[in-house]
Scaffold this motif. Structure first.
Motif, PDB file in Angstrom:
ATOM      1  N   MET A 196       8.204  36.408  46.866  1.00 10.37           N
ATOM      2  CA  MET A 196       8.976  36.956  45.741  1.00 10.37           C
ATOM      3  C   MET A 196       8.072  37.855  44.917  1.00 10.37           C
ATOM      4  N   THR A 197       8.556  38.972  44.476  1.00  7.98           N
ATOM      5  CA  THR A 197       7.757  39.924  43.711  1.00  7.98           C
ATOM      6  C   THR A 197       7.464  39.373  42.329  1.00  7.98           C
ATOM      7  N   ASN A 198       6.233  39.481  41.919  1.00 11.25           N
ATOM      8  CA  ASN A 198       5.826  38.997  40.610  1.00 11.25           C
ATOM      9  C   ASN A 198       6.222  40.032  39.557  1.00 11.25           C
ATOM     10  N   LEU A 199       7.099  39.634  38.642  1.00  8.40           N
ATOM     11  CA  LEU A 199       7.581  40.557  37.613  1.00  8.40           C
ATOM     12  C   LEU A 199       6.959  40.295  36.260  1.00  8.40           C
ATOM     13  N   THR A 200       5.866  39.498  36.239  1.00  9.09           N
ATOM     14  CA  THR A 200       5.246  39.178  34.968  1.00  9.09           C
ATOM     15  C   THR A 200       4.643  40.417  34.347  1.00  9.09           C
ATOM     16  N   PRO A 201       4.875  40.693  33.058  1.00  5.78           N
ATOM     17  CA  PRO A 201       4.294  41.863  32.424  1.00  5.78           C
ATOM     18  C   PRO A 201       2.791  41.750  32.342  1.00  5.78           C
ATOM     19  N   ALA A 202       2.159  42.915  32.122  1.00  2.00           N
ATOM     20  CA  ALA A 202       0.690  42.949  32.101  1.00  2.00           C
ATOM     21  C   ALA A 202       0.112  42.145  30.957  1.00  2.00           C
ATOM     22  N   SER A 203       0.890  41.917  29.908  1.00  3.66           N
ATOM     23  CA  SER A 203       0.367  41.191  28.762  1.00  3.66           C
ATOM     24  C   SER A 203       0.300  39.701  29.005  1.00  3.66           C
ATOM     25  N   ALA A 204       0.908  39.192  30.071  1.00  4.97           N
ATOM     26  CA  ALA A 204       0.896  37.757  30.341  1.00  4.97           C
ATOM     27  C   ALA A 204       0.522  37.499  31.779  1.00  4.97           C
ATOM     28  N   PRO A 205      -0.727  37.745  32.177  1.00  4.57           N
ATOM     29  CA  PRO A 205      -1.140  37.560  33.566  1.00  4.57           C
ATOM     30  C   PRO A 205      -1.183  36.083  33.918  1.00  4.57           C
ATOM     31  N   THR A 206      -0.987  35.797  35.179  1.00  9.67           N
ATOM     32  CA  THR A 206      -1.032  34.438  35.682  1.00  9.67           C
ATOM     33  C   THR A 206      -2.152  34.315  36.683  1.00  9.67           C
ATOM     34  N   MET A 207      -2.370  33.087  37.167  1.00 11.41           N
ATOM     35  CA  MET A 207      -3.386  32.872  38.188  1.00 11.41           C
ATOM     36  C   MET A 207      -3.027  33.582  39.478  1.00 11.41           C
ATOM     37  N   ALA A 208      -1.729  33.696  39.754  1.00 12.51           N
ATOM     38  CA  ALA A 208      -1.324  34.397  40.966  1.00 12.51           C
ATOM     39  C   ALA A 208      -1.627  35.886  40.868  1.00 12.51           C
ATOM     40  N   ASP A 209      -1.501  36.461  39.654  1.00 10.87           N
ATOM     41  CA  ASP A 209      -1.819  37.881  39.487  1.00 10.87           C
ATOM     42  C   ASP A 209      -3.303  38.132  39.701  1.00 10.87           C
ATOM     43  N   ALA A 210      -4.120  37.163  39.319  1.00 10.77           N
ATOM     44  CA  ALA A 210      -5.567  37.350  39.438  1.00 10.77           C
ATOM     45  C   ALA A 210      -6.014  37.467  40.870  1.00 10.77           C
ATOM     46  N   ARG A 266       7.881  27.998  34.021  1.00 11.37           N
ATOM     47  CA  ARG A 266       9.283  28.090  34.435  1.00 11.37           C
ATOM     48  C   ARG A 266      10.008  29.253  33.779  1.00 11.37           C
ATOM     49  N   ASN A 267       9.594  29.627  32.580  1.00 13.72           N
ATOM     50  CA  ASN A 267      10.297  30.681  31.845  1.00 13.72           C
ATOM     51  C   ASN A 267       9.779  32.080  32.151  1.00 13.72           C
ATOM     52  N   ARG A 268       8.889  32.226  33.096  1.00 15.61           N
ATOM     53  CA  ARG A 268       8.355  33.549  33.405  1.00 15.61           C
ATOM     54  C   ARG A 268       9.303  34.313  34.313  1.00 15.61           C
ATOM     55  N   ASP A 269       9.105  35.624  34.329  1.00 20.66           N
ATOM     56  CA  ASP A 269      10.083  36.503  34.971  1.00 20.66           C
ATOM     57  C   ASP A 269      10.167  36.279  36.477  1.00 20.66           C
ATOM     58  N   TYR A 270       9.026  36.096  37.137  1.00 24.01           N
ATOM     59  CA  TYR A 270       9.094  35.989  38.593  1.00 24.01           C
ATOM     60  C   TYR A 270       9.756  34.691  39.039  1.00 24.01           C
ATOM     61  N   ALA A 283      12.222  33.239  37.226  1.00 29.33           N
ATOM     62  CA  ALA A 283      13.639  33.513  36.994  1.00 29.33           C
ATOM     63  C   ALA A 283      14.219  34.407  38.079  1.00 29.33           C
ATOM     64  N   ALA A 284      13.435  35.373  38.551  1.00 31.75           N
ATOM     65  CA  ALA A 284      13.913  36.247  39.619  1.00 31.75           C
ATOM     66  C   ALA A 284      14.138  35.472  40.911  1.00 31.75           C
ATOM     67  N   SER A 285      13.280  34.510  41.195  1.00 33.07           N
ATOM     68  CA  SER A 285      13.460  33.686  42.395  1.00 33.07           C
ATOM     69  C   SER A 285      14.718  32.848  42.299  1.00 33.07           C
ATOM     70  N   ARG A 286      14.988  32.309  41.139  1.00 33.57           N
ATOM     71  CA  ARG A 286      16.187  31.492  40.977  1.00 33.57           C
ATOM     72  C   ARG A 286      17.450  32.344  41.058  1.00 33.57           C
ATOM     73  N   VAL A 287      17.399  33.537  40.470  1.00 36.74           N
ATOM     74  CA  VAL A 287      18.564  34.427  40.541  1.00 36.74           C
ATOM     75  C   VAL A 287      18.810  34.883  41.975  1.00 36.74           C
ATOM     76  N   ALA A 288      17.731  35.051  42.743  1.00 40.76           N
ATOM     77  CA  ALA A 288      17.875  35.489  44.133  1.00 40.76           C
ATOM     78  C   ALA A 288      18.413  34.394  45.040  1.00 40.76           C
ATOM     79  N   GLY A 289      18.594  33.191  44.519  1.00 36.26           N
ATOM     80  CA  GLY A 289      19.159  32.120  45.320  1.00 36.26           C
ATOM     81  C   GLY A 289      18.154  31.298  46.099  1.00 36.26           C
ATOM     82  N   GLU A 290      16.875  31.372  45.716  1.00 35.47           N
ATOM     83  CA  GLU A 290      15.874  30.565  46.409  1.00 35.47           C
ATOM     84  C   GLU A 290      16.121  29.088  46.133  1.00 35.47           C
TER      85      GLU A 290
END
Length: 351
Positions: free
Chosen positions: A1-15, A196-200, A202-209
């Motif tokens: 799933m594409t990570n949609l987290t904005p640049a201001s809130a990086p995650t460990m996966a973005d690193a 849980r409240n991050r964009d990627y 939410a995108a996974s849940r909306v995509a039906g994962e």
């Protein structure tokens, strides 16, 4: 799933896709992003790993070298010698052989309790927080109940009600795991609510994962350092808890652990008889192994805590800048006035 987290809130996966490099530096990066998830090799971490690996190898390999720990001889309470490196017990049993088998038994119980407690805390903390609603409320209530109950008295009561002949290794493992998962579950629940409240997600849940895939692929990688730290802490608590139970006679029957060695040393009046070689080695193994795991856990905490992680990065940049300054100073005054030298000075962060 594409990570949609904005640049201001990086995650460990973005690193994992980023190379961290000091500003103005043209050399190799300080550390690759995926390696930022691992503790930095420091002297304290090296000491901790050396203690843990050394004691683990002793518990695994020494049992194939030493003799029978149950063999009774007519050489009772002999001090350490060339024949018996750690002396003998009151009945002539080799203390070194008992220590090898006891170390392996304690390590087995510690790892089993660590795995079971980590699985329980991950299920009740991560799954409950992801589902939310009544499931989260029920899991939170259950963890709160286990948190307010004193752990050691509950372990003693449960172990005391189990008959000695039925009190095996798995009984002790289950009892210790059931009394040590709640605090870790609360920490994982708080972390999961944040992720849980991050964009990627939410995108996974909306995509039906499916929920299990969202948890495993999107949420769990962000919690791996926390889970690793809790697993290490659970092993420490399990070894100490088992030693305490065995010391008061509530350990597993027909099992060799460091706690049972201390129990038999107490019953054999080793302290009053001055047989230090009987009770000092198991206590020293427990202390050194706990210290080693604690040092490893502190190093993992540097990865979990963003403040400590940034401080570690700043210190590394400062050391690199100081090394460049020393190299430029050796080259002479002409090299110290170059643009590279001036940019090196600007990299040192303020204290």
């Amino acid at each position: 799933m594409t990570n949609l987290t904005p640049a201001s809130a990086p995650t460990m996966a973005d690193a994992a896709d980023t190379l961290i490099q000091p500003p103005g530096s043209t050399g190799r990066p300080v550390r690759a992003g995926w390696r930022m998830l691992l503790p930095s090799m420091t002297p304290w971490l090296a000491i901790g790993l050396a203690l843990v690996v050394g004691i683990t190898l002793f518990g695994i390999l020494a049992v194939y070298v030493v003799g029978d720990p149950k063999q009774i001889r007519d050489q009772g309470l002999t001090p350490p010698s060339a024949q018996f490196l750690l002396g003998t017990t009151q009945t002539g049993q080799d203390v070194l052989a008992q220590l090898a088998y006891a170390t392996r038994g304690s390590l087995q119980i510690g790892v089993l309790v660590g795995i079971l407690a980590t699985v329980l805390s991950a299920f009740f903390g991560i799954y409950g927080a992801y589902r939310g609603g009544i499931v989260d409320e029920a899991f939170s209530l259950l963890s709160n109940v286990f948190l307010v109950i004193p752990g050691l008295p509950l372990v003693i009561v449960i172990s005391g009600f189990v008959p000695r002949e039925s009190r095996g290794v798995w009984t002790i493992v289950v009892v210790l795991a059931l009394t040590s998962w709640a605090a870790s579950a609360r920490v994982l629940r708080a972390q999961t609510l944040s992720v849980r409240n991050r964009d990627y997600v939410a995108a996974s849940r909306v995509a039906g994962e499916r929920p299990w895939r969202v948890i495993v692929v999107e949420i769990l990688p962000n919690l791996l350092p926390v889970i690793a730290s809790q697993f290490v802490f659970a092993i420490i608590a399990a070894i100490l808890g088992e030693a305490g139970l065995a010391f008061i006679g509530l350990g597993a029957s027909n099992s060799a652990t460091l706690g049972t060695m201390l129990f038999y040393a107490q019953n054999g009046f080793a302290l009053s008889l001055g047989a230090w070689w009987w009770f000092v080695p198991p206590g020293l193994i427990i202390a050194l192994f706990g210290m080693g795991l604690s040092l490893v856990n502190f190093s993992i905490d540097e990865t979990i805590n963003p403040k400590l992680r940034n401080l570690r990065l700043h210190r590394r940049r400062a050391r690199q800048a100081a090394r460049r300054q020393r190299r430029l100073a050796r080259r002479g005054p002409a090299a110290a006035g170059t643009p590279a030298a001036r940019s090196t000075v600007s990299e040192v962060p303020p204290r």
